[in-house]
Design a protein around this motif. Structure first.
Motif, PDB file in Angstrom:
ATOM      1  N   VAL A  34       0.870  -1.173   0.000  1.00  9.15           N
ATOM      2  CA  VAL A  34       0.000   0.000   0.000  1.00  9.15           C
ATOM      3  C   VAL A  34       0.909   1.225   0.000  1.00  9.15           C
ATOM      4  N   ALA A  35       0.934   1.924  -1.124  1.00  9.91           N
ATOM      5  CA  ALA A  35       1.854   3.057  -1.276  1.00  9.91           C
ATOM      6  C   ALA A  35       1.282   4.357  -0.739  1.00  9.91           C
ATOM      7  N   ASP A  36      -0.048   4.475  -0.671  1.00 11.53           N
ATOM      8  CA  ASP A  36      -0.639   5.734  -0.220  1.00 11.53           C
ATOM      9  C   ASP A  36      -2.066   5.490   0.237  1.00 11.53           C
TER      10      ASP A  36
ATOM     11  N   THR B  25       0.806   0.292 -10.875  1.00 12.32           N
ATOM     12  CA  THR B  25       0.356   1.160  -9.794  1.00 12.32           C
ATOM     13  C   THR B  25      -1.139   1.374  -9.984  1.00 12.32           C
ATOM     14  N   ARG B  26      -1.926   0.990  -8.999  1.00 14.60           N
ATOM     15  CA  ARG B  26      -3.379   1.020  -9.156  1.00 14.60           C
ATOM     16  C   ARG B  26      -4.013   1.802  -8.010  1.00 14.60           C
ATOM     17  N   GLU B  27      -4.939   2.672  -8.369  1.00 20.87           N
ATOM     18  CA  GLU B  27      -5.660   3.445  -7.363  1.00 20.87           C
ATOM     19  C   GLU B  27      -7.006   2.782  -7.091  1.00 20.87           C
ATOM     20  N   VAL B  28      -7.318   2.580  -5.806  1.00 24.91           N
ATOM     21  CA  VAL B  28      -8.556   1.931  -5.382  1.00 24.91           C
ATOM     22  C   VAL B  28      -9.435   2.969  -4.698  1.00 24.91           C
ATOM     23  N   ARG B  29     -10.660   3.105  -5.174  1.00 26.36           N
ATOM     24  CA  ARG B  29     -11.635   4.026  -4.579  1.00 26.36           C
ATOM     25  C   ARG B  29     -12.662   3.202  -3.804  1.00 26.36           C
ATOM     26  N   PHE B  30     -12.779   3.495  -2.526  1.00 30.82           N
ATOM     27  CA  PHE B  30     -13.740   2.775  -1.697  1.00 30.82           C
ATOM     28  C   PHE B  30     -15.088   3.501  -1.688  1.00 30.82           C
TER      29      PHE B  30
ATOM     30  N   PHE C 157      -4.843  22.345  -8.891  1.00 34.46           N
ATOM     31  CA  PHE C 157      -5.551  22.209 -10.166  1.00 34.46           C
ATOM     32  C   PHE C 157      -5.729  20.751 -10.602  1.00 34.46           C
ATOM     33  N   LEU C 158      -5.259  19.808  -9.798  1.00 37.58           N
ATOM     34  CA  LEU C 158      -5.323  18.398 -10.167  1.00 37.58           C
ATOM     35  C   LEU C 158      -6.474  17.718  -9.432  1.00 37.58           C
ATOM     36  N   LEU C 159      -7.193  16.857 -10.132  1.00 35.82           N
ATOM     37  CA  LEU C 159      -8.295  16.107  -9.555  1.00 35.82           C
ATOM     38  C   LEU C 159      -7.984  14.617  -9.639  1.00 35.82           C
ATOM     39  N   GLU C 160      -8.278  13.889  -8.533  1.00 33.91           N
ATOM     40  CA  GLU C 160      -7.985  12.465  -8.500  1.00 33.91           C
ATOM     41  C   GLU C 160      -8.754  11.728  -9.583  1.00 33.91           C
ATOM     42  N   GLN C 161      -8.074  10.770 -10.199  1.00 33.75           N
ATOM     43  CA  GLN C 161      -8.653   9.868 -11.194  1.00 33.75           C
ATOM     44  C   GLN C 161      -9.271  10.631 -12.368  1.00 33.75           C
ATOM     45  N   THR C 162      -8.714  11.805 -12.670  1.00 38.90           N
ATOM     46  CA  THR C 162      -9.194  12.591 -13.813  1.00 38.90           C
ATOM     47  C   THR C 162      -8.071  12.689 -14.841  1.00 38.90           C
ATOM     48  N   PRO C 163      -8.265  12.181 -16.043  1.00 37.61           N
ATOM     49  CA  PRO C 163      -7.211  12.240 -17.067  1.00 37.61           C
ATOM     50  C   PRO C 163      -6.862  13.685 -17.428  1.00 37.61           C
TER      51      PRO C 163
END
Length: 829
Positions: free
Chosen positions: A237-239, A293-298, A491-497
């Motif tokens: 778990v990196a973050d 590297t994979r982001e998991v949204r609960f 200006f950055l949003l999570e999981q937004t390309p």
């Protein structure tokens, strides 16, 4: 060569002492006529040559004695050639990598166990009389011996007690640790330095360590203990973070976890669990590919915990994976801040006179709706913020003393005390300034710039750029945000390309903006003025503290006069103005006083303004400046609907991110890196309480309360050895009248995590290490190779003893020469 060359240099300087004394003591006689002198001349001529020879011999003897004494104290030795003598004692420095990666499990134990085994075998082969330093490269949970052990048994005991810690092994720090041990231990002079490590690629710098290795008294032996690369497989778990950074009691919170995986084959159906206060509340099943590297949204989680309005409650949260060969990194922790009704001041031209039914909106209207939607206003103290909507002339210290954020927008001129705003920011309060409405840049520059000593990031050009459609003469071309400049995290949003972000920030159009003067001369002038102010304030504070301490001592003895009492009150008021402490929550987020020793110029340089985003016409959109412990953000346009269309688009989410980030900075620091020390402020009323710290293993350890200056107290927490949730608890004692003895007075949650990159187990082989070490002097000891004593032998270690004997013989000869004439006269008599 010398163990202590400064003694040799001192001996050389002092050896000139006898010569200087001899020259100073030469007497020049004045000729005085005396009849009887003729009878003595014949006797004097016969003894003059003998006396002069004796003086010269004594002068040479004394000079040599002083010089030899200095050389003896310098402990000289002679480097030999060829292999080291196997019977010659050495000082063996063993630096053992005890970082997180060394706890990787393999057949026969962990990688650290393998390193211990190789070090133990080497210790048994050391020559008799050797001294041994056993040093954990990443530190230890307890204090360790930085010197050397005199017996192999003691060294082996220290080696056995080494345990892995949740930190990274920085090679440069390991080299410094070895050099410190060599400096501490002067004998034996022959040094042998060994670094037992898995050679993790991330811990070796890309640049050469040649300059640092040259300061070591012997070559560095790199002993490889890494597992075979084809067998290494690790998921970690990196973050772990809150999507909105802060949780409240009304809106469900979304947790995001970053999972990384390295291995030779995919790992399927991995269960990722979200745990809140020790209870699993959600799980996700994922497949992992090598190098992924994979982001998991609960799913959103609704907090239902007791929260005092205006004060955060920290809830322990963790994300865990099934254990693999490196179980220590399969879980990551977070102390999630849950808040309610954080006071936020919004100031604009209307304040409480705003009337939406009559279409009278203040410039901050949409910002208030963003943080406190209409649906939230019926929830009382469950909403994220408590909105205080005022006119700017109502801003004073009383209104600001508990405010977590101040937003001022669309105000023509600052009809308030700028010094109160500056003191607020100086203590750590965040301030957001925005244009819009009847904003007058010239009036704001006059009142709030103050040559860099106000709250503006920079002076403003008097004439705005562009104009409001339909109300300004002339035709103005709208402009947009330059997406290439929007690189700040705001200006950055999570999981937004990136493509979606670019489309989002192209939606708003801007018609009017204020131009900021960010020329180099202006910025340099700001830094110079701030440095001068800091220097003056520090000097005056030192004078005030000295005088206040003297007056306080007089009052404690009851010897202070009325005049001295009034002087103390006046000086204390002056001190409070120079170093204000009226911001109520500022002390709760106090960290270690690193800034107290920082140079004036360094502190002033931190206040240099920087641009966080620009328009397509090249003008700044958002400018940031630090003032003291706080920050000022200046939006060069409005935040309602006249100067732009920003808040009418989804790009208005930018303000939500900015405000939440600023609010988070006002909360106490409860998420800590494992290598960092932390100071947790304690109320003065609790200074006599009994504090204990419990960690992941459940043991309660007492921790003392330290005075941190004035009437402020705190608990200093040393760097943690392992990740997890820690609880700091205070219980009442007989000296704390607030509650019965043993009652709980205070409890806070701390989340400790190690560096995520430490879990990346890529290692360096001999060829890779050679590329990074360049021409540095080192030795490689591979897997299965026997660790040998290497280097040049040391000769003449006992030379200092012979020099001391020579000094003693010289002193005896001098004594004999001085005593001989007296003995001769006695025999003649």
């Amino acid at each position: 060569m010398f163990l202590s060359p400064w003694f040799a240099l001192a001996g050389l300087v002092l050896a000139a002492g006898p010569l200087v004394i001899h020259l100073l003591n030469r007497q020049r006689f004045r000729v005085v006529p005396w009849a009887a002198m003729d009878f003595l001349r014949h006797a004097v001529r016969r003894s003059r040559r003998m006396m002069r020879l004796q003086d010269l011999i004594l002068l040479a003897l004394r000079t040599v004695v002083v010089l030899l004494f200095g050389l003896a104290m310098a402990r000289p030795f002679l480097p030999g050639s060829g292999a080291i003598d196997p019977d010659q004692p050495v000082h063996a420095v063993l630096v053992v990598d005890n970082s997180l990666s060394m706890s990787y499990q393999q057949l026969g134990g962990t990688v650290l166990d393998q390193a211990k085994s190789r070090a133990e075998e080497f210790i048994h082969r050391l020559p008799s009389g050797s001294r041994i330093s056993v040093l954990p490269a990443c530190g230890a949970a307890r204090e360790f011996n930085r010197g050397a052990y005199s017996t192999p048994a003691d060294a082996l005991e220290a080696l056995t007690s080494l345990e892995p810690v949740d930190r990274a092994a920085v090679v440069s720090a390991a080299i410094d640790l070895a050099r410190e041990a060599c400096d501490r231990v002067k004998s034996p002079p022959a040094k042998q330095i060994y670094f037992f490590s898995d050679q993790q690629a991330g811990n070796w710098p890309a640049q050469s360590l040649e300059a640092q290795l040259k300061r070591l008294p012997a070559p560095l032996h790199v002993v490889q203990t890494a597992p075979r690369e084809e067998e290494v497989e690790n998921a970690w778990v990196a973050d772990l973070r809150l999507q909105d950074e802060i949780a409240d009691l009304e809106t469900p919170a979304t947790f995001l976890a970053t999972i990384r995986f390295e291995g030779a084959a995919p790992r399927n159906e991995v269960q990722v669990a979200l745990n809140v206060d020790g209870v699993t509340v959600a799980t996700q099943t994922i497949d992992l590919q090598p190098g992924q590297t994979r982001e998991v949204r609960f799913p959103p989680y609704q907090f239902n915990v007791p929260v005092e309005p205006g004060r955060p409650t920290f809830v322990p949260v963790s994300v865990s994976l099934p254990h693999d060969r490196l179980p220590a990194d399969d879980e990551r922790f977070l102390a999630a801040p849950v808040v309610a009704s954080l006071p936020v001041v919004f100031a604009d031209a209307l304040g409480p006179e705003e009337s939406p039914p009559r279409a009278r909106f203040g410039e901050t209207f949409r910002l208030r709706r963003l943080l406190a939607p209409v649906t939230a206003r019926n929830q009382g103290d469950k909403q994220l913020v408590q909105v205080r909507h005022v006119r700017i002339d109502r801003i004073d210290r009383e209104l600001l003393k508990d405010a977590r954020l101040v937003v001022i927008a669309g105000v023509a001129k600052p009809q308030t005390e700028i010094e109160a705003l500056r003191e607020y920011v100086q203590q750590g309060g965040p301030l957001v300034l925005a244009c819009g409405g009847e904003f007058d840049p010239q009036a704001w520059t006059t009142a709030a710039w103050q040559d860099g000593l106000g709250v503006l990031p920079a002076p403003l050009k008097p004439v705005p750029v562009g104009g409001i459609p339909g109300t300004s003469s002339g035709r103005y071309k709208p402009f947009q945000l330059d997406f290439s400049t929007l690189v700040h995290e705001y200006f950055l949003l999570e999981q937004t390309p990136r493509e979606e972000l670019e489309e989002l920030y192209r939606l708003p159009f801007f018609f009017k903006a204020v131009e900021v003067d960010l020329s180099r001369d202006v910025a340099d002038g700001l830094v110079a003025n701030v440095a001068k102010r800091i220097a003056n304030d520090r000097d005056r504070l030192a004078q005030l503290d000295k005088r206040l301490a003297a007056l306080a001592a007089l009052e404690a003895k009851g010897a202070a006069s009325d005049g001295e009492h009034q002087e103390r009150i006046r000086l204390q008021q002056e001190r409070d103005a120079l170093a204000p402490t009226w911001l109520a929550w500022a002390a709760s987020r106090e960290s270690l006083p690193e800034d107290a020793q920082a140079p004036n110029e360094e502190l002033a340089e931190r206040e240099r303004p920087r641009v966080l985003g620009s328009y397509t016409n090249g003008l700044p959109f958002l400018v940031e400046r630090r003032v003291g412990r706080g920050r000022v953000l200046f939006f060069t346009t409005g935040v309602f609907r006249e100067w732009n269309t920003l808040t009418a688009t989804n790009a208005a989410l930018l303000f939500d991110r900015v405000f939440r980030d600023l609010l988070l900075e006002t909360l106490p620091q409860r998420n800590i890196d494992s290598h960092r020390e932390l100071l947790v402020p304690v109320p003065a009323d609790f200074r006599d309480a009994r504090f204990t710290l419990s960690g992941p293993r459940g043991r309660d350890e007492p921790v003392p309360v330290d005075a941190t200056g004035g009437d402020r107290y705190g608990v200093r927490l040393a760097p943690a050895a392992e990740r997890g949730i820690y609880r700091l608890v205070a219980h009442a004692t007989a000296q704390t009248p607030q509650a019965a003895e043993g009652a709980k007075l205070f409890e806070t949650v701390l989340a400790v995590n190690g560096p995520a990159d430490e879990s990346d187990l890529k290692t360096l082989d001999q060829a890779d290490l050679q590329d990074r070490m360049a021409s540095a002097d080192y030795r490689w000891v591979g897997q299965g190779e026997t660790i040998q004593l290497a280097g040049a032998p040391i000769l003449g270690q006992d030379l200092w003893k012979w020099l001391m004997l020579a000094v003693l013989a010289g002193l005896l000869v001098e004594l004999g020469m001085l005593a001989w004439p007296m003995l001769a006269r006695e025999r003649t008599a």
